[in-house]
Design an enzyme around this catalytic site. Structure first.
Site, PDB file in Angstrom:
ATOM      1  N   ASP A  30       0.860  -1.188   0.000  1.00  0.00           N
ATOM      2  CA  ASP A  30       0.000   0.000   0.000  1.00  0.00           C
ATOM      3  C   ASP A  30       0.897   1.238   0.000  1.00  0.00           C
ATOM      4  O   ASP A  30       1.934   1.254   0.667  1.00  0.00           O
ATOM      5  CB  ASP A  30      -0.876  -0.019   1.271  1.00  0.00           C
ATOM      6  CG  ASP A  30      -2.114   0.852   1.156  1.00  0.00           C
ATOM      7  OD1 ASP A  30      -3.228   0.321   1.289  1.00  0.00           O
ATOM      8  OD2 ASP A  30      -1.960   2.082   0.949  1.00  0.00           O
ATOM      9  N   LEU A  32      -0.128   4.112   1.100  1.00  0.00           N
ATOM     10  CA  LEU A  32      -0.650   4.915   2.223  1.00  0.00           C
ATOM     11  C   LEU A  32      -1.153   6.296   1.773  1.00  0.00           C
ATOM     12  O   LEU A  32      -1.293   7.196   2.599  1.00  0.00           O
ATOM     13  CB  LEU A  32       0.384   5.058   3.348  1.00  0.00           C
ATOM     14  CG  LEU A  32       0.822   3.745   4.000  1.00  0.00           C
ATOM     15  CD1 LEU A  32       1.845   4.008   5.101  1.00  0.00           C
ATOM     16  CD2 LEU A  32      -0.370   2.976   4.577  1.00  0.00           C
ATOM     17  N   SER A 121     -16.589  -3.228  -9.580  1.00  0.00           N
ATOM     18  CA  SER A 121     -17.657  -2.411  -9.004  1.00  0.00           C
ATOM     19  C   SER A 121     -18.917  -2.450  -9.851  1.00  0.00           C
ATOM     20  O   SER A 121     -18.864  -2.611 -11.074  1.00  0.00           O
ATOM     21  CB  SER A 121     -17.138  -0.974  -8.937  1.00  0.00           C
ATOM     22  OG  SER A 121     -18.185  -0.090  -8.662  1.00  0.00           O
ATOM     23  N   TYR A 145     -14.407   6.380 -12.997  1.00  0.00           N
ATOM     24  CA  TYR A 145     -14.119   5.336 -12.004  1.00  0.00           C
ATOM     25  C   TYR A 145     -14.604   3.979 -12.529  1.00  0.00           C
ATOM     26  O   TYR A 145     -13.869   2.992 -12.558  1.00  0.00           O
ATOM     27  CB  TYR A 145     -14.804   5.683 -10.669  1.00  0.00           C
ATOM     28  CG  TYR A 145     -14.791   4.551  -9.677  1.00  0.00           C
ATOM     29  CD1 TYR A 145     -13.623   4.184  -9.021  1.00  0.00           C
ATOM     30  CD2 TYR A 145     -15.961   3.828  -9.404  1.00  0.00           C
ATOM     31  CE1 TYR A 145     -13.614   3.132  -8.123  1.00  0.00           C
ATOM     32  CE2 TYR A 145     -15.959   2.777  -8.508  1.00  0.00           C
ATOM     33  CZ  TYR A 145     -14.793   2.429  -7.870  1.00  0.00           C
ATOM     34  OH  TYR A 145     -14.779   1.379  -6.988  1.00  0.00           O
ATOM     35  N   LYS A 149     -12.430   0.622 -13.921  1.00  0.00           N
ATOM     36  CA  LYS A 149     -12.642  -0.737 -13.390  1.00  0.00           C
ATOM     37  C   LYS A 149     -12.956  -1.701 -14.533  1.00  0.00           C
ATOM     38  O   LYS A 149     -12.472  -2.832 -14.583  1.00  0.00           O
ATOM     39  CB  LYS A 149     -13.791  -0.743 -12.375  1.00  0.00           C
ATOM     40  CG  LYS A 149     -13.438  -0.096 -11.043  1.00  0.00           C
ATOM     41  CD  LYS A 149     -12.555  -0.990 -10.200  1.00  0.00           C
ATOM     42  CE  LYS A 149     -12.165  -0.365  -8.887  1.00  0.00           C
ATOM     43  NZ  LYS A 149     -11.140  -1.099  -8.155  1.00  0.00           N
ATOM     44  N   ASN A 174     -22.680  -1.186  -2.931  1.00  0.00           N
ATOM     45  CA  ASN A 174     -22.183  -0.254  -1.896  1.00  0.00           C
ATOM     46  C   ASN A 174     -21.829  -1.011  -0.620  1.00  0.00           C
ATOM     47  O   ASN A 174     -22.457  -2.025  -0.312  1.00  0.00           O
ATOM     48  CB  ASN A 174     -23.220   0.825  -1.630  1.00  0.00           C
ATOM     49  CG  ASN A 174     -23.302   1.781  -2.801  1.00  0.00           C
ATOM     50  OD1 ASN A 174     -23.461   1.341  -3.941  1.00  0.00           O
ATOM     51  ND2 ASN A 174     -23.169   3.063  -2.554  1.00  0.00           N
ATOM     52  N   ASP A 289     -23.651   9.988 -10.625  1.00  0.00           N
ATOM     53  CA  ASP A 289     -24.486   9.087  -9.812  1.00  0.00           C
ATOM     54  C   ASP A 289     -25.650   8.498 -10.620  1.00  0.00           C
ATOM     55  O   ASP A 289     -26.564   9.226 -11.014  1.00  0.00           O
ATOM     56  CB  ASP A 289     -25.118   9.863  -8.640  1.00  0.00           C
ATOM     57  CG  ASP A 289     -24.196  10.005  -7.444  1.00  0.00           C
ATOM     58  OD1 ASP A 289     -23.157   9.324  -7.414  1.00  0.00           O
ATOM     59  OD2 ASP A 289     -24.534  10.790  -6.539  1.00  0.00           O
TER      60      ASP A 289
END
Ligand code: UFG
Length: 333
Positions: A30, A32, A121, A145, A149, A174, A289
């Site tokens: 990771d 971070l 996703s 996004y 993916k 979600n 959205d």
């Protein structure tokens, strides 16, 4: 050893916790940038967890980690994961989420590591054509996004045909809640997600909760999503790893509860959980959205033997406990 990219983040850390319960040995990779060292330190107290600070965009970091450790399979979570940010800064998403993933799988192949579980996703579906959404639903993302993916999904399947790389692609809906003992939880800076944002207002960390639009074509006008518990979701990764080992073939699964809740319904459950009124206002829609997303998860149930066990109320209760803990500033358990 199982390499977990993004293991210091929200979902990745819960998957590590789930694997530790079965005594897996874990290597967290990771950078971070969005994950937290305190989360890694908590996990290190609970089992065999090694940490490597590295970045998927740097092939050198990946070369070193594969040279240094004996990696058997990969769980790949590391990604930027904010829809609105992806609309504003798409290249950031293509670079980190797509190119980073290509670097990872190239190095896997170079080292003859051929099993990967990939965090995808429901954002890859875009505006749904039918409900509930199954894995065969057309994929037409409406934000970068989801686009990024989807691109990685395609690359993974291509690499199977070309090089025999086996992947389980998990399309999350979600995600909500946290570890049952609140040792780790949802910790984003800034926080953009629905449930933590409501709870921050409930605990007076923020003044007023904003509903992004109540003019959608849904019964109460607010967006509908399928909120799956993060521990349930984490368990699916263990099943996916076992599936790869046993079946040695690539596959794709939706992970959701198969039930949708509107923003207003979630708000009501949060108010009940915290047992007080929360200030709210209706504001403009948020870019990227879709109105409604909820899963058909029959395939994951049938083939992986996965099923969500925890209720939405439990997830929100846990999220509330975590939020209170976050506000004490004491993140390490
Ligand atoms: N929302 C509000 N107010 C807020 C936050 C959110 O009204 O303060 C609304 C959003 O507009 C949306 C719903 O609550 O309608 C849920 O929003 P979240 O930000 O919690 O989550 P998303 O639906 O944006 O989740 C999406 C995809 C996931 C993906 C995730 C990454 O559905 O697959 O983005 O952050 F993983």
């Amino acid at each position: 050893m199982i390499l977990v990219t993004g293991g210091a983040g929200y979902i990745g850390s819960h998957a590590v916790l789930s694997l530790l319960k079965d005594n897996y040995e874990i290597l967290i990779f990771d950078n971070l940038e969005r994950g937290h060292i305190e989360t890694v330190e908590t996990l290190q107290k609970l089992g065999k967890v090694t940490f490597f600070k590295g970045d998927l965009r740097k092939a050198d970091d990946l070369e070193r980690v594969f040279k240094q450790y004996n990696i058997e399979s990969v769980l790949h979570f590391a990604a930027f994961a904010l829809v609105e940010e992806s609309v504003k800064e798409p290249f950031k998403y293509y670079k980190n989420n797509v190119l980073g993933s290509v670097n990872l799988i190239n190095i896997m192949l170079k080292n003859n590591v051929k099993n990967i579980v990939f965090s995808s996703s429901c954002a890859t579906y875009g505006e749904p054509k039918y409900f509930p959404i199954d894995e065969k639903h057309p994929q037409k993302p409406i934000n970068p996004y989801g686009e990024a993916k989807l691109e990685v999904e395609k690359i993974l399947l291509e690499y199977d045909k070309l090089y025999g790389l086996k992947s389980v692609i998990l399309r999350y809906f979600n995600v909500a809640g946290c570890d049952e003992y609140c040792r780790i939880g949802e910790w984003h800076e800034p926080e953009t997600h629905l449930i933590p944002n409501i709870l921050k207002c409930a605990t007076n960390k923020e003044k007023i909760f904003k509903i992004y639009g109540d003019d959608y074509n849904t019964p109460d006008g607010t967006c509908i999503r399928d909120y799956v518990n993060v521990e349930d979701l984490a368990d699916a990764h263990k099943l996916a790893l076992e599936y790869l080992k046993k079946e040695n073939k690539s596959d794709i699964f939706n992970l959701g509860t198969e039930k949708g809740n509107s923003v207003k319904e979630i708000f009501d459950i949060c108010e009940k959980t915290v047992n007080s009124k929360v200030n709210r206002e209706i504001t403009h829609r948020r870019a990227g959205d879709p109105a409604i997303l909820y899963a058909d998860s029959a395939k994951a149930k049938k083939i992986l033997g996965w099923k969500p066990n925890r209720t939405l109320e439990e997830s929100i209760q846990r999220a509330f406990e975590w939020e209170k803990k976050m506000q004490t500033g004491n993140y390490i358990s």
